[in-house]
Motif scaffolding. Sequence first.
Motif, short mmCIF file in Angstrom:
data_model
loop_
_atom_site.label_atom_id
_atom_site.label_comp_id
_atom_site.label_asym_id
_atom_site.label_seq_id
_atom_site.Cartn_x
_atom_site.Cartn_y
_atom_site.Cartn_z
N ASP A 174 0.88 -1.17 0.00
CA ASP A 174 0.00 0.00 0.00
C ASP A 174 0.92 1.22 0.00
OD1 ASP A 174 -1.87 1.97 0.31
OD2 ASP A 174 -2.48 1.41 2.33
N THR A 181 1.28 4.32 0.36
CA THR A 181 0.74 5.60 0.84
C THR A 181 1.32 5.96 2.20
OG1 THR A 181 -1.17 4.54 1.93
CG2 THR A 181 -1.44 5.19 -0.38
N PHE A 231 5.69 4.83 -0.96
CA PHE A 231 4.80 5.86 -1.49
C PHE A 231 5.05 5.99 -2.99
CE2 PHE A 231 8.72 7.78 -0.13
CZ PHE A 231 9.00 8.83 -1.00
N THR A 232 4.23 6.80 -3.63
CA THR A 232 4.35 7.00 -5.08
C THR A 232 4.83 8.42 -5.38
OG1 THR A 232 2.53 5.43 -5.45
CG2 THR A 232 3.13 6.89 -7.28
N ARG A 288 6.68 3.81 -7.67
CA ARG A 288 6.81 3.42 -6.27
C ARG A 288 8.22 3.72 -5.78
NH1 ARG A 288 5.17 -0.81 -8.82
NH2 ARG A 288 2.96 -1.37 -8.84
N ASP A 318 -0.47 -2.88 -6.08
CA ASP A 318 -0.88 -1.92 -5.06
C ASP A 318 -2.31 -2.19 -4.60
OD1 ASP A 318 1.55 -0.77 -5.62
OD2 ASP A 318 0.72 0.87 -6.81
N ASP A 329 -5.12 -1.60 -0.85
CA ASP A 329 -5.27 -0.99 0.46
C ASP A 329 -4.63 -1.86 1.53
OD1 ASP A 329 -6.63 1.15 -0.59
OD2 ASP A 329 -8.62 0.38 -0.10
N GLN A 344 -5.53 4.45 10.61
CA GLN A 344 -5.78 3.80 9.32
C GLN A 344 -6.37 2.42 9.55
OE1 GLN A 344 -2.32 3.19 6.87
NE2 GLN A 344 -3.53 2.90 5.00
N LYS A 368 -6.92 5.74 4.03
CA LYS A 368 -5.60 6.12 3.55
C LYS A 368 -4.80 6.86 4.62
CE LYS A 368 -5.99 4.51 -0.63
NZ LYS A 368 -5.16 3.37 -1.08
N ASN A 369 -3.51 6.62 4.60
CA ASN A 369 -2.59 7.25 5.53
C ASN A 369 -2.62 8.78 5.41
OD1 ASN A 369 -0.26 6.95 7.41
ND2 ASN A 369 0.84 7.92 5.75
N GLU A 370 -2.63 9.29 4.19
CA GLU A 370 -2.63 10.74 3.96
C GLU A 370 -3.86 11.39 4.58
OE1 GLU A 370 -0.85 14.26 2.52
OE2 GLU A 370 -0.08 12.21 2.64
#
Length: 248
Positions: A35, A37, A43-44, A49, A72, A74, A139, A162-164
């Motif tokens: 995942d 994120t 992260f992307t 990635r 990718d 969740d 999360q 999502k983490n963000e």
Amino acid sequence: MTSRKSLLATLLVVSLSSFAAIGNAASDTVRIVTDPTFPPMEFTKSGQRTGFDIELTEALVKEMGKKLEWTDIDFKGLVPAVLSGRADAAVSAIYITDERKKVVDFTDSYYAGGLVVLTKKEGPIKSLKDLDGKKVSVQVGTKSVRYLQDSYPKVQRVEVEKNEEMFNLVGIGRSDAAVTGKPAAKLYAQAHPDLTVLDEQITTEEYGIAVSKNQPELTKDFNAALKRLKANGTYQKIVDKWFEGDAK
């Protein structure tokens, strides 16, 4: 004329040969879910990635002499993907826990992290005891959820995918704090001067690669490759790249 029995026998041999060929081909490729994120772990960036977990995993698989296939998904779907056979392993800042070890195998720990509290510098939370009664974002599918349920039952959990999103809720004041892994929390706080990570760490945890229990040899291969990367200095170079200063 070929008898029906002979024809069936021939088809069986062909099928078994095809199956063996597919199996051999598959063994050359390690299918891994993540995942992406959760910087700096994964992260992307610019459509690619990146991160500590990504770079380390690619180095491990290369050291093993295999190919790597990323998918990718969740976070909450990582372990189920391994259980269903859709993936051979999962790498995504996954804590090694007794509960998870019941359904998947773990490699040796490749990094030590832990749960911390991210909050506003001028906010009401100054220590862990201040969490009670506050809104705390977490999360879905992470250890943070279970930890708050067990240790801080009075916390008003705000569970997000999502983490963000978890961090953003703290920034805009819809959550008083976020409970998450130390590397990501530290990195986010560095980029947002109004936020801070409490010095008091909630837990100390070990990160591991989750591997299907049907593939014990893969776990052994990962562990052997990790030892070689540590011995030749590759592992430390990756650590130094991603965990400088407070991010470490």
